[in-house]
Structure formats: structure tokens, C-alpha cells
Design a protein around this motif. Sequence first.
Motif, PDB file in Angstrom:
ATOM      1  N   GLN A   4       0.836  -1.202   0.000  1.00 16.83           N
ATOM      2  CA  GLN A   4       0.000   0.000   0.000  1.00 16.83           C
ATOM      3  C   GLN A   4       0.869   1.249   0.000  1.00 16.83           C
ATOM      4  O   GLN A   4       1.805   1.380   0.770  1.00 16.83           O
ATOM      5  CB  GLN A   4      -0.906   0.008   1.227  1.00 16.83           C
ATOM      6  CG  GLN A   4      -1.822   1.223   1.290  1.00 16.83           C
ATOM      7  CD  GLN A   4      -2.818   1.122   2.423  1.00 16.83           C
ATOM      8  OE1 GLN A   4      -3.520   0.134   2.551  1.00 16.83           O
ATOM      9  NE2 GLN A   4      -2.875   2.149   3.252  1.00 16.83           N
ATOM     10  N   ARG A   5       0.544   2.164  -0.908  1.00 11.28           N
ATOM     11  CA  ARG A   5       1.254   3.437  -0.996  1.00 11.28           C
ATOM     12  C   ARG A   5       0.282   4.571  -0.673  1.00 11.28           C
ATOM     13  O   ARG A   5      -0.871   4.553  -1.114  1.00 11.28           O
ATOM     14  CB  ARG A   5       1.852   3.611  -2.394  1.00 11.28           C
ATOM     15  CG  ARG A   5       2.922   2.568  -2.737  1.00 11.28           C
ATOM     16  CD  ARG A   5       3.336   2.684  -4.180  1.00 11.28           C
ATOM     17  NE  ARG A   5       2.214   2.422  -5.081  1.00 11.28           N
ATOM     18  CZ  ARG A   5       2.185   2.792  -6.362  1.00 11.28           C
ATOM     19  NH1 ARG A   5       3.185   3.476  -6.867  1.00 11.28           N
ATOM     20  NH2 ARG A   5       1.137   2.502  -7.113  1.00 11.28           N
ATOM     21  N   THR A   6       0.763   5.552   0.064  1.00 18.06           N
ATOM     22  CA  THR A   6      -0.118   6.610   0.570  1.00 18.06           C
ATOM     23  C   THR A   6       0.334   7.979   0.085  1.00 18.06           C
ATOM     24  O   THR A   6       1.539   8.275   0.034  1.00 18.06           O
ATOM     25  CB  THR A   6      -0.134   6.600   2.111  1.00 18.06           C
ATOM     26  OG1 THR A   6      -0.514   5.295   2.565  1.00 18.06           O
ATOM     27  CG2 THR A   6      -1.130   7.614   2.654  1.00 18.06           C
ATOM     28  N   PRO A  16      -9.868  16.664   2.945  1.00 23.88           N
ATOM     29  CA  PRO A  16      -8.408  16.538   3.023  1.00 23.88           C
ATOM     30  C   PRO A  16      -8.018  15.320   3.860  1.00 23.88           C
ATOM     31  O   PRO A  16      -8.789  14.846   4.694  1.00 23.88           O
ATOM     32  CB  PRO A  16      -7.993  17.843   3.714  1.00 23.88           C
ATOM     33  CG  PRO A  16      -9.201  18.271   4.492  1.00 23.88           C
ATOM     34  CD  PRO A  16     -10.378  17.814   3.702  1.00 23.88           C
ATOM     35  N   GLY A  17      -6.802  14.829   3.616  1.00 23.36           N
ATOM     36  CA  GLY A  17      -6.316  13.698   4.404  1.00 23.36           C
ATOM     37  C   GLY A  17      -5.416  12.792   3.591  1.00 23.36           C
ATOM     38  O   GLY A  17      -4.900  13.167   2.534  1.00 23.36           O
ATOM     39  N   ALA A  18      -5.198  11.564   4.113  1.00 17.69           N
ATOM     40  CA  ALA A  18      -4.340  10.570   3.465  1.00 17.69           C
ATOM     41  C   ALA A  18      -5.185   9.659   2.580  1.00 17.69           C
ATOM     42  O   ALA A  18      -6.291   9.269   2.957  1.00 17.69           O
ATOM     43  CB  ALA A  18      -3.612   9.752   4.526  1.00 17.69           C
ATOM     44  N   TYR A  19      -4.648   9.334   1.408  1.00 16.11           N
ATOM     45  CA  TYR A  19      -5.340   8.455   0.470  1.00 16.11           C
ATOM     46  C   TYR A  19      -4.373   7.393  -0.044  1.00 16.11           C
ATOM     47  O   TYR A  19      -3.185   7.680  -0.279  1.00 16.11           O
ATOM     48  CB  TYR A  19      -5.888   9.248  -0.719  1.00 16.11           C
ATOM     49  CG  TYR A  19      -7.060  10.132  -0.378  1.00 16.11           C
ATOM     50  CD1 TYR A  19      -8.368   9.714  -0.606  1.00 16.11           C
ATOM     51  CD2 TYR A  19      -6.877  11.394   0.191  1.00 16.11           C
ATOM     52  CE1 TYR A  19      -9.456  10.516  -0.292  1.00 16.11           C
ATOM     53  CE2 TYR A  19      -7.948  12.208   0.515  1.00 16.11           C
ATOM     54  CZ  TYR A  19      -9.239  11.766   0.272  1.00 16.11           C
ATOM     55  OH  TYR A  19     -10.317  12.572   0.595  1.00 16.11           O
ATOM     56  N   SER A  20      -4.885   6.189  -0.233  1.00 18.03           N
ATOM     57  CA  SER A  20      -4.088   5.111  -0.818  1.00 18.03           C
ATOM     58  C   SER A  20      -4.096   5.245  -2.335  1.00 18.03           C
ATOM     59  O   SER A  20      -5.131   5.591  -2.926  1.00 18.03           O
ATOM     60  CB  SER A  20      -4.645   3.744  -0.420  1.00 18.03           C
ATOM     61  OG  SER A  20      -4.578   3.569   0.978  1.00 18.03           O
ATOM     62  N   ILE A  21      -2.948   4.979  -2.955  1.00 17.26           N
ATOM     63  CA  ILE A  21      -2.880   5.013  -4.412  1.00 17.26           C
ATOM     64  C   ILE A  21      -3.545   3.745  -4.945  1.00 17.26           C
ATOM     65  O   ILE A  21      -3.124   2.629  -4.646  1.00 17.26           O
ATOM     66  CB  ILE A  21      -1.421   5.096  -4.893  1.00 17.26           C
ATOM     67  CG1 ILE A  21      -0.764   6.368  -4.345  1.00 17.26           C
ATOM     68  CG2 ILE A  21      -1.357   5.073  -6.423  1.00 17.26           C
ATOM     69  CD1 ILE A  21       0.707   6.499  -4.698  1.00 17.26           C
ATOM     70  N   GLY A  22      -4.591   3.919  -5.753  1.00 17.88           N
ATOM     71  CA  GLY A  22      -5.362   2.785  -6.224  1.00 17.88           C
ATOM     72  C   GLY A  22      -4.692   2.001  -7.327  1.00 17.88           C
ATOM     73  O   GLY A  22      -4.851   0.782  -7.420  1.00 17.88           O
ATOM     74  N   THR A  33     -10.309  14.591  -7.440  1.00 21.03           N
ATOM     75  CA  THR A  33     -11.686  14.076  -7.531  1.00 21.03           C
ATOM     76  C   THR A  33     -12.042  13.255  -6.300  1.00 21.03           C
ATOM     77  O   THR A  33     -13.124  13.413  -5.723  1.00 21.03           O
ATOM     78  CB  THR A  33     -11.848  13.220  -8.796  1.00 21.03           C
ATOM     79  OG1 THR A  33     -11.534  14.014  -9.947  1.00 21.03           O
ATOM     80  CG2 THR A  33     -13.265  12.687  -8.910  1.00 21.03           C
ATOM     81  N   ARG A  34     -11.144  12.375  -5.876  1.00 16.95           N
ATOM     82  CA  ARG A  34     -11.407  11.520  -4.713  1.00 16.95           C
ATOM     83  C   ARG A  34     -11.564  12.330  -3.429  1.00 16.95           C
ATOM     84  O   ARG A  34     -12.283  11.916  -2.515  1.00 16.95           O
ATOM     85  CB  ARG A  34     -10.276  10.495  -4.552  1.00 16.95           C
ATOM     86  CG  ARG A  34     -10.238   9.434  -5.636  1.00 16.95           C
ATOM     87  CD  ARG A  34      -9.045   8.522  -5.459  1.00 16.95           C
ATOM     88  NE  ARG A  34      -9.100   7.790  -4.194  1.00 16.95           N
ATOM     89  CZ  ARG A  34      -8.095   7.063  -3.721  1.00 16.95           C
ATOM     90  NH1 ARG A  34      -6.959   6.985  -4.390  1.00 16.95           N
ATOM     91  NH2 ARG A  34      -8.222   6.428  -2.578  1.00 16.95           N
TER      92      ARG A  34
END
Length: 222
Positions: A4-6, A16-22, A33-34
Amino acid sequence: YHQQRTVFISGEVRYPGAYSIGSKKERISDLITRSGGLMPDAFIKGARMKRANQQAGEKLNILRNNMPDSLIAKAEQQIQSDQLELRLEDILNNPGSTYDYLLKEGDQIIIPEISQEVRISGEVLNPIGLAYQNGKSLKYYINRSGGFSNNAQRKKAFVIYSDGTTQITRGFFCRNYPTIEPGSQIIVPQKPEKQRIDQTGKWLVIASTMATIAIAIATLVK
């Protein structure tokens, strides 16, 4: 299996915040967009991006061996990530373009609130923050801050924009100053210090020059 990459997005977005690269093809436009899109007060031209420095570990080891402890912490923050040019307006208008970078582990997108100020620092009489005035030149803001000091290197004045990019003053006889935008920082550098030659050194230079001339004359006479 993929580790998992963030990535992180902060500021004027809805979530706003941390998101995982899909996926490996996910770009900045996808992250926008996400995160729910931009808020009304988002300052698009001031958006910034930081990317983890792949050579940070090696550079930090060199710093720890050569710098005092009081400066290491600040240097570490600067080395661990590099700032990239972020043309958010181009990205939003043309998703998937050259400027719409593929996301990498640790990427940070910062979208600030609209800024209505211009800061002036360096060799001016009164370094200050002023309200942005549409269409006003760099000289206008310099004059409002008291004008150049005696040590100012006027032809080297430059502007740092909110997105981290820089423009310098161009031209010699007719100077072409950079355009000022909201959130800009005007910096006037100091003249370089002239190296002073003591009297002994001065006379040695003169004597050496005269000796060279005398030898040249003697050679021609022969």
C-alpha cells in the motif's frame, strides 16, 4: 500483491487527508476528484506539491557528520522532500496532460486559501506585507516599502510565486521586472561585498605590473 502506498492532500479541498494510491496510473487529477474537489476559496495558482527525495538518506548522513546539532533538524525537513512545480489550473483543464503527474508514495498536495497579500523582504527600507493591487508593478511595491536600500542589488531583484516557481529581473539598460501575483514574495538581494586590498598588497600589484611592462620594453629594444 502490491504494498500500500499513501499520498496526502491538504488545504482547500472538501475531504483533506491521506489516500491510498489505487493504481500505477493514478494522477493528481484523480486525487482531487477523490478528495471531493476544490472549495470555493481554493487558491489554484498557489497550489504546491512535495515529493519524497529518493536520495535523502545519503544526504542526511553527510549532514549529521558535518553540521551542528542545532541546524540538523531544519535541514532534515528541507532534504526529505523536494518541491515540484504544480500547474493545477492546467491539470484541471486538461486531466492526463504532462503536468498531471502520476502519484508516488509520500506525495503531498497543498492547496492554500486565496491570498490577498504581497510580501517584500531583503534590501528595502521597510520589509513589509502589502495588499495585492491588480496590475501594479514590482516597483510599486518596492516604493511602498520605502524603496531600495543603499546595499540593494536592484538588477537582481526576483519574485517567488505561491507555487514555488521564481522569476528574475531581466534587461540591463531597461529592466523588465517580473509580474506580481497574489501571494507573491519580492526579494531584493544585497550587493556582494567587495574584497579590500591592503596597502601592501596594492603596491605589490603595482610593482608587479610595472616590472612586466619594463621587461616587455627591454625585449622590444633588443
